[in-house]
Design an enzyme around this catalytic site. Structure first.
Site, mmCIF file in Angstrom:
data_model
loop_
_atom_site.group_PDB
_atom_site.id
_atom_site.type_symbol
_atom_site.label_atom_id
_atom_site.label_comp_id
_atom_site.label_asym_id
_atom_site.label_seq_id
_atom_site.Cartn_x
_atom_site.Cartn_y
_atom_site.Cartn_z
ATOM 1 N N ASP A 57 23.955 -4.525 12.933
ATOM 2 C CA ASP A 57 22.846 -5.237 13.652
ATOM 3 C C ASP A 57 22.114 -4.755 14.732
ATOM 4 O OD1 ASP A 57 20.958 -7.375 14.673
ATOM 5 O OD2 ASP A 57 22.592 -8.771 14.699
ATOM 6 N N ARG A 110 28.968 -6.363 22.533
ATOM 7 C CA ARG A 110 27.581 -6.052 23.016
ATOM 8 C C ARG A 110 27.595 -5.480 24.267
ATOM 9 N NH1 ARG A 110 24.691 -11.280 20.285
ATOM 10 N NH2 ARG A 110 25.211 -10.635 18.240
ATOM 11 N N GLN A 125 31.996 -15.225 16.492
ATOM 12 C CA GLN A 125 31.140 -16.174 15.675
ATOM 13 C C GLN A 125 31.591 -16.193 14.234
ATOM 14 O OE1 GLN A 125 27.366 -14.962 16.431
ATOM 15 N NE2 GLN A 125 27.115 -13.767 14.440
ATOM 16 N N ASP A 236 16.737 -20.928 15.515
ATOM 17 C CA ASP A 236 17.897 -21.121 16.377
ATOM 18 C C ASP A 236 18.234 -22.708 16.318
ATOM 19 O OD1 ASP A 236 18.234 -18.335 16.762
ATOM 20 O OD2 ASP A 236 17.257 -18.625 18.760
ATOM 21 N N GLU A 249 22.095 -22.471 22.908
ATOM 22 C CA GLU A 249 21.847 -22.063 21.562
ATOM 23 C C GLU A 249 23.471 -21.920 20.703
ATOM 24 O OE1 GLU A 249 21.227 -17.888 19.299
ATOM 25 O OE2 GLU A 249 19.700 -18.064 21.268
ATOM 26 N N SER A 252 21.911 -18.767 15.412
ATOM 27 C CA SER A 252 20.896 -18.147 15.002
ATOM 28 C C SER A 252 21.123 -17.693 13.499
ATOM 29 C CB SER A 252 20.588 -16.791 15.691
ATOM 30 O OG SER A 252 19.557 -16.036 15.150
#
Length: 335
Positions: A57, A110, A125, A236, A249, A252
């Site tokens: 991604d 990340r 996730q 989202d 949030e 997504s």
């Protein structure tokens, strides 16, 4: 500089031991709800992928993946940012039939994430993907799926409150749908994050649609890679967070690009060079199933349902010294 926010008088209502039990309950109950409502089955997923395949991604296109050489394999590995593309290929490779799909526990690093109450360099996730028919590539089907996911969250919240009565958060099942352009028209003088907070203050559960496209103002509400979500059919899931008093949030997601949407979005994003990558070649040649999918933050969901103010209370990661010291002074345990 720490971006930590500690609400006045904040106290986690559960003991550290109860907190771990509650996290376990959330994981087990939500996974069950999700598989039943969306007809999904669990699969194993990679921690890293071959960097030359285009499967990782790209997020906003500027974040650097954690890369390492693998001498005995003769290639470089990339720790995943998410499994947005890998999942669609897995639908084909694992032979998922129309109307069925997969979910997996995705763990990512990340490295360029700006950490704060909600963001960590460690991302966990539930990544999911479902094989759909081309006739399902429309907004009504997208909305129906969003309502199913919100229903899963609400059912898990009920189970959590029944087990731990001291917890009081009750998410709103009614979803308010709005596009990024409609949101900009409504709050033209606010930043994108401020707009999201205001709409969530009014409507506690919101699905913000069409993220990634350029708005009439000439700006984008937020970046979105051009090669997985269709920017006309994504969004989202946002919920009001009463502890932080802001938008929050949770997911997504979106209906994925078909060959036509991929061609258009690669051109708009200036990413035509990706057309040569194996994954993109398969998409452009119509060799991958039509799908819908997304990611649902595990630690994010735990934060929201448990009422913690920092994601480090529900996951183990690394934090700057100021964040650690301020949390210790406030009696907040970072795992």
């Amino acid at each position: 500089m720490s971006k930590l926010t500690i609400p006045a008088g904040y106290r986690m209502p559960l003991t550290n031991n109860e907190l771990q039990r509650a996290i376990e309950l959330i994981h087990a109950d939500f996974q069950h709800n999700l598989t039943v409502r969306l007809n999904l089955h669990r699969v194993s997923a990679p921690l890293f992928v071959d960097g030359s395949t285009g499967l990782n991604d790209d997020l906003n296109g500027v974040e650097r993946p954690v890369s390492f050489d693998i001498p005995d394999v003769g290639t470089d590995g990339q720790v995943v940012h998410s499994l947005a593309k890998w999942k669609r290929l897995a639908l084909k490779r694992y032979e998922f039939k129309l109307g069925t799909g997969l979910y997996t526990d995705m763990n990512a690093i990340r490295r360029d994430e700006e950490v704060d109450n909600l963001h960590s360099i460690y991302v966990d996730q539930w990544d999911w993907e479902k094989h759909i028919d081309a006739c399902n590539r429309n907004i009504p089907y997208l909305k129906e799926t969003v309502r199913d996911i919100v229903g899963c969250i609400c059912d898990t919240a009920t189970a959590l409150r029944n087990t731990f009565p001291v917890l009081t958060f009750k998410p709103d099942r009614d979803v308010y749908f709005i596009t990024t352009q409609e949101l900009e028209d409504r709050f033209p003088d606010l930043t994108p994050n401020e707009r999201e907070t205001e709409i969530c203050r009014e409507h506690h559960t919101v699905f913000l649609m069409q993220i990634g496209k350029t708005l009439r103002s000439g700006t984008k509400h937020d970046g979105r890679a051009p090669d997985y979500d269709d920017w006309e059919l994504n969004g989202d899931i946002l919920m009001w967070n009463p502890v932080l008093e802001s938008r929050f949030e949770v997911s997504s997601m979106g209906i994925r690009v078909d060959a036509q949407a991929l061609d258009r979005q690669l051109r708009l994003a200036g990413c035509d060079e990706r057309r040569k990558l194996p994954f993109h070649q398969m998409l452009l040649n119509g060799e991958l199933p039509q799908s819908i999918g997304g990611g649902i933050g595990q630690s994010r969901l735990c934060m929201l349902l448990l009422g913690t103010c920092h994601i480090g209370e529900v996951q183990a990661s690394l934090w700057d010294r100021e964040t650690v010291e301020r949390c210790e002074a406030a009696g907040i345990t970072l795992l």
